[in-house]
Design an enzyme around this catalytic site. Structure first.
Site, PDB file in Angstrom:
ATOM      1  N   ARG B 243       0.823  -1.221   0.000  1.00 28.63           N
ATOM      2  CA  ARG B 243       0.000   0.000   0.000  1.00 28.63           C
ATOM      3  C   ARG B 243       0.848   1.257   0.000  1.00 28.63           C
ATOM      4  NH1 ARG B 243      -4.060  -3.084   4.001  1.00 28.63           N
ATOM      5  NH2 ARG B 243      -5.086  -4.134   2.272  1.00 28.63           N
ATOM      6  N   TYR B 362      -6.917  -1.282  -6.320  1.00 25.62           N
ATOM      7  CA  TYR B 362      -6.058  -2.447  -6.050  1.00 25.62           C
ATOM      8  C   TYR B 362      -5.239  -2.327  -4.755  1.00 25.62           C
ATOM      9  CZ  TYR B 362      -2.334  -0.232  -9.087  1.00 25.62           C
ATOM     10  OH  TYR B 362      -1.424   0.576  -9.679  1.00 25.62           O
ATOM     11  N   GLU B 363      -4.769  -3.493  -4.327  1.00 23.37           N
ATOM     12  CA  GLU B 363      -4.058  -3.630  -3.043  1.00 23.37           C
ATOM     13  C   GLU B 363      -4.883  -3.076  -1.879  1.00 23.37           C
ATOM     14  OE1 GLU B 363       0.182  -3.282  -3.065  1.00 23.37           O
ATOM     15  OE2 GLU B 363       0.258  -3.555  -5.228  1.00 23.37           O
ATOM     16  N   GLY B 364      -6.159  -3.384  -1.935  1.00 24.46           N
ATOM     17  CA  GLY B 364      -7.092  -2.910  -0.915  1.00 24.46           C
ATOM     18  C   GLY B 364      -7.809  -1.670  -1.396  1.00 24.46           C
TER      19      GLY B 364
END
Lengths: 261, 379
Positions: B243, B362-364
Site C-alpha cells: 500500500r 487495487y491492493e485494498g
C-alpha cells in the site's frame, strides 16, 4: 591508471541572467548541475575505468555548495573527489582559475586529465587548455571519441571541427577537453547515491596549494569584466512559405524597406 | 520533528527525477496506447539499482530504504503510472515477502535475482471469488510429501507474464479457514503453471495484468514461504507494505498532473490572458497542490515508519486512502483545467486520470483502507 576529471558546477539554464549592477551571474533560484561537457568527460573516464581499470578523481573549484556536484560524481562511480574552495579563489578569471587547478593537479598522481570543452555559464573554453600549458602537458581539445591503446601509454582521440575531424594519437600523460556529444553520461546508481555522503570530500584551500595570494582569485586575474548585459528578447519573426524566386524578391523588398540596401 | 528531506534522499530524488524525465516520459504515451510492457525501461532500471532499492546489498539490493523506494515510485509515476506499478508490485509484493519471510536459501535463490533486476516478480492472492474477501481462497496446495500439488487460478495479477518469480497463496488446510492458507514461491516454466488471459484495462495499460492457472503444479516443499498456515498473515503484511508503494504511485500521478497543468495554464490564453491569470485557476491549483503535499507527508511517514521498524499498517492505509483519492480528484481537475484539450490524447492528463482510478481499487480498495483505519481507532 589515474584519471583526474575537472568539472564545474553551473546553473541549469542556458538562459543565464546577469546582474546589471555587478556584471556577475545571478545564481539564486536556479538549480545547479554538473556542466554538460564536464559530465561527458566524467563518463569517458568512468567508461575507461569499466573497461581497463582506472582510479577516477573528480576535481572542482567553487564555493562550498559545489559539494553536491561532487557527490553526484561519486554516485556515478568516481572514486575520489576534491573541492578547491577558499574565499581567496573568488572572482577568478580563466587564468587565475587554471593556475589554481594546475596547482592542485601538481599534488595529484595522474596519467590523464579530462576537462569539459567549456562551461555553459562562461563559455570561454580556456581553462582546460590553460591548465595543460601550466603543467606542460600535451593537449587535445574538442574530443568526441577516446580510446586507450594497449599498454596504456597513449590514447587515440577524435578531435572534431565544424567541417571535419582529426584522429590523433597522444602520449600519456596528457590533457583532453571533452565535448558533450561524446557520450550519454550514466545516471547515478541508487547505491552510489546512498553511499556518496558517506565518503570524504577533500577540501583544499589557499594554504594547501601553497600559491601566492597575488596570483589567484580576483587579484590574480588579468581580465576584468567591464560590462555585462542580458540580450534583449528578439521578436518572434514571420514565416513565409514561398518558392525560391518569390522568397528572394521578398527579402530584397524588405531590406529595401528598411534602407539596408 | 523534522520535515526536511535529508541530503542523501535529495540526491536520490534527483536521480529518480532525471531518469524518469529522460527515460520514462518519452515512452509513456506509446506504452499506454499500445498496451506495451516497457521491458527496455526495466533493464535500464535494473542497471541503476531501481529494482531492489530497500534490500541489502548482500541480497542483490541497493542497500537503501523504503523512503527512497517510494520516492522512486513517485517520480516514475509522475510521468508514467504503468512504470510506477511495475516497480511497486515487483518490489513490495514479491521481493519484500521473500526478504521478510524467506529462508537464507530462498533469499539466495530468489531475492538476489529479483533485487538485482535480473528477474521480475509478481504476487498472487486475488481469485475470481476471493478479492477483498481474501480468505475465500480456492486454490489448493496438497502436501504430497516432498512437494505440494497446486491446483486453481489467480486473477488480476500485476506483472504476470513477464514476471519469472511468483509469490502465490493457496489453501493447505481448508478446515482451518484463514489459518489454512500458505504462501509458495513459484517459478515461471514450472510444469502445469501457465499464464491465462491478459486483461484490457482502463488505465496503467502498459502493465501486464493476467490470470495465473495452476494445473497439478508440483511445487518443491522448500518453496513454502514462511510457516505452513502462515500465508494469510504473510499476505496481509505484504499488502501493508504494498500500500505504501501504491500510495506513492497515486502521489506521483497526482503531482504529474499538476506539473502538466501548471505548464498548460501559463501557455493557454482565453479572453486575452493566460489561464493562469484567472483566480479560479489559481485557487484550483492551490487546492490541488495542498492536497498533494498532504498526501506526500502521509506517504513519506508510512515509509519512514517502516524504515524505523515501527508499526505502519494504519499509516500505510491512511497514505493509500488519501493519496489515491487525491490522485482521482486532482487528475479530474487537471482535465477540467485543460478544457477540451484535456479530454484528448494530445495531452497526458486524460491518461493520468485513467491511471489514477485503479489506485483506489487495487491492493485494498478505499473501503478496505477505511476498515483498517477505523478498526485501529475502535479496538
Amino acid at each position: 591508471m589515474n584519471i583526474v576529471v575537472c568539472m564545474k558546477q553551473v546553473p541549469d539554464t542556458t538562459e543565464v541572467k546577469i546582474d546589471p549592477a555587478t556584471g556577475t551571474l545571478i545564481r539564486e533560484g536556479i538549480p545547479s548541475i554538473i556542466n554538460p561537457d564536464d559530465k561527458s568527460g566524467l563518463e569517458a573516464a568512468l567508461a575507461l575505468k569499466d573497461s581497463a581499470g582506472a582510479r577516477v578523481t573528480v576535481l572542482s573549484m567553487g564555493p562550498p555548495q559545489a559539494d553536491v556536484a561532487l557527490r553526484e560524481a561519486l554516485a556515478m562511480g568516481a572514486d575520489e573527489a576534491i573541492l578547491l574552495s577558499d574565499r581567496a579563489f573568488g572572482g577568478a578569471d580563466t587564468w587565475a582559475t587554471s593556475s589554481t587547478i594546475a596547482a592542485a593537479l601538481r599534488k595529484l598522481p595522474f596519467d590523464l586529465v579530462i576537462c569539459g570543452r567549456q562551461a555553459i555559464d562562461g563559455d570561454t573554453a580556456q581553462v582546460g587548455p590553460q591548465i595543460a600549458e601550466h603543467l606542460g602537458l600535451p593537449q587535445v581539445s574538442y574530443v568526441s571519441e577516446l580510446s586507450l591503446e594497449a599498454g596504456q601509454k597513449s590514447v587515440v582521440v577524435k578531435r572534431v571541427f565544424e567541417d571535419g575531424y582529426q584522429r590523433i594519437r597522444v602520449k600519456l600523460p596528457c590533457l583532453l577537453t571533452a565535448l558533450r556529444d561524446m557520450n550519454s553520461p550514466r545516471y547515478m546508481s541508487v547505491s552510489g547515491a546512498f553511499e556518496a555522503y558517506g565518503k570524504q570530500i577533500k577540501v583544499w584551500g589557499l594554504a594547501d596549494l601553497g600559491l601566492d595570494p597575488q596570483s589567484i582569485g580576483l587579484k590574480g586575474s588579468p581580465t576584468r569584466v567591464k560590462q555585462s548585459f542580458t540580450k534583449g528578447a528578439k521578436s518572434a519573426g514571420k514565416v513565409y512559405e514561398l518558392d525560391a524566386k518569390e522568397g528572394a524578391k521578398l527579402i530584397v523588398d524588405r531590406l529595401k524597406e528598411k534602407f539596408i540596401i | 520533528m523534522d520535515f526536511q528531506i535529508d541530503k542523501e534522499h535529495r540526491l536520490l530524488s534527483q536521480l529518480f527525477r532525471d531518469f524518469a524525465q529522460n527515460e520514462v516520459k518519452p515512452l509513456a504515451k506509446e506504452v499506454d496506447e499500445e498496451e506495451r510492457f516497457p521491458a527496455e525501461t526495466l533493464s535500464k532500471m535494473a542497471r541503476y539499482g531501481f529494482m531492489g532499492i530497500p534490500f541489502p546489498k548482500e541480497y542483490g539490493g541497493s542497500g537503501g530504504d523504503n523512503l527512497a523506494y517510494v520516492m522512486a515510485v513517485e517520480e516514475l509515476s509522475k510521468v508514467c503510472g504503468t512504470t510506477g506499478v511495475i516497480l511497486s508490485a515487483h518490489s513490495s509484493l514479491c521481493a519484500a515477502p521473500i526478504y521478510e519471510n524467506g529462508t537464507e536459501e530462498q533469499k539466495r535463490k530468489y531475492l538476489v535475482p529479483l533485487a538485482s533486476g535480473q528477474k521480475l516478480g509478481a504476487f498472487g492472492l486475488t481469485e475470481p471469488n476471493a478479492g477483498t474477501d481474501a480468505a475465500g481462497q480456492q486454490t489448493v496446495a496438497e502436501d504430497k510429501g516432498g512437494y505440494y500439488l497446486l491446483n486453481g487460478s489467480k486473477l488480476f495479477i500485476t506483472n504476470a507474464g513477464p514476471a519469472e518469480v511468483y509469490v502465490v497463496m493457496a489453501m493447505t488446510d481448508k478446515s482451518k479457514g484463514t489459518k489454512g492458507i500458505s504462501a509458495f514461491i513459484l517459478e515461471k516454466g514450472m510444469k502445469g503453471f501457465s499464464i491465462g488471459k491478459k486483461e484490457e484495462k482502463m488505465g496503467i495499460r502498459g502493465s501486464s495484468t493476467c490470470e495465473l492457472i495452476f494445473e497439478n503444479v508440483e511445487v518443491p516443499a522448500e518453496n513454502l514461504l514462511g510457516k505452513l498456515g502462515g500465508g494469510f498473515g504473510l499476505a496481509m503484511r505484504t499488502l501493508d507494505g504494498g500500500r505504501i508503494g501504491i500510495a506513492a504511485q497515486a502521489l506521483g500521478i497526482a503531482q504529474g498532473a499538476i506539473d502538466e497543468t501548471v505548464a498548460y495554464v501559463k501557455e493557454r490564453r482565453q479572453f486575452g490572458k493566460p489561464l493562469s491569470a484567472f483566480q479560479n485557476t489559481q485557487f484550483q491549483l492551490a487546492d490541488m497542490q495542498t492536497r498533494v503535499d498532504a498526501a506526500r507527508m502521509l506517504v513519506y511517514r508510512a515509509a519512514a515508519s517502516k524504515d524505523a521498524k515501527l508499526p505502519y499498517n494504519v499509516e500505510a492505509a491512511m497514505a493509500k486512502l488519501f493519496a489515491s483519492e487525491t490522485a482521482m480528484e486532482v487528475t479530474t481537475k487537471a482535465v477540467q483545467l485543460h478544457g477540451g484539450y484535456g479530454y484528448t490524447r494530445e495531452y497526458p492528463v486524460e491518461r493520468m486520470m485513467r491511471d489514477a482510478k485503479i489506485t483506489e481499487i487495487y491492493e485494498g480498495t478505499s473501503e478496505v483502507q477505511r476498515m483498517v483505519v477505523s478498526a485501529a481507532m475502535l479496538k
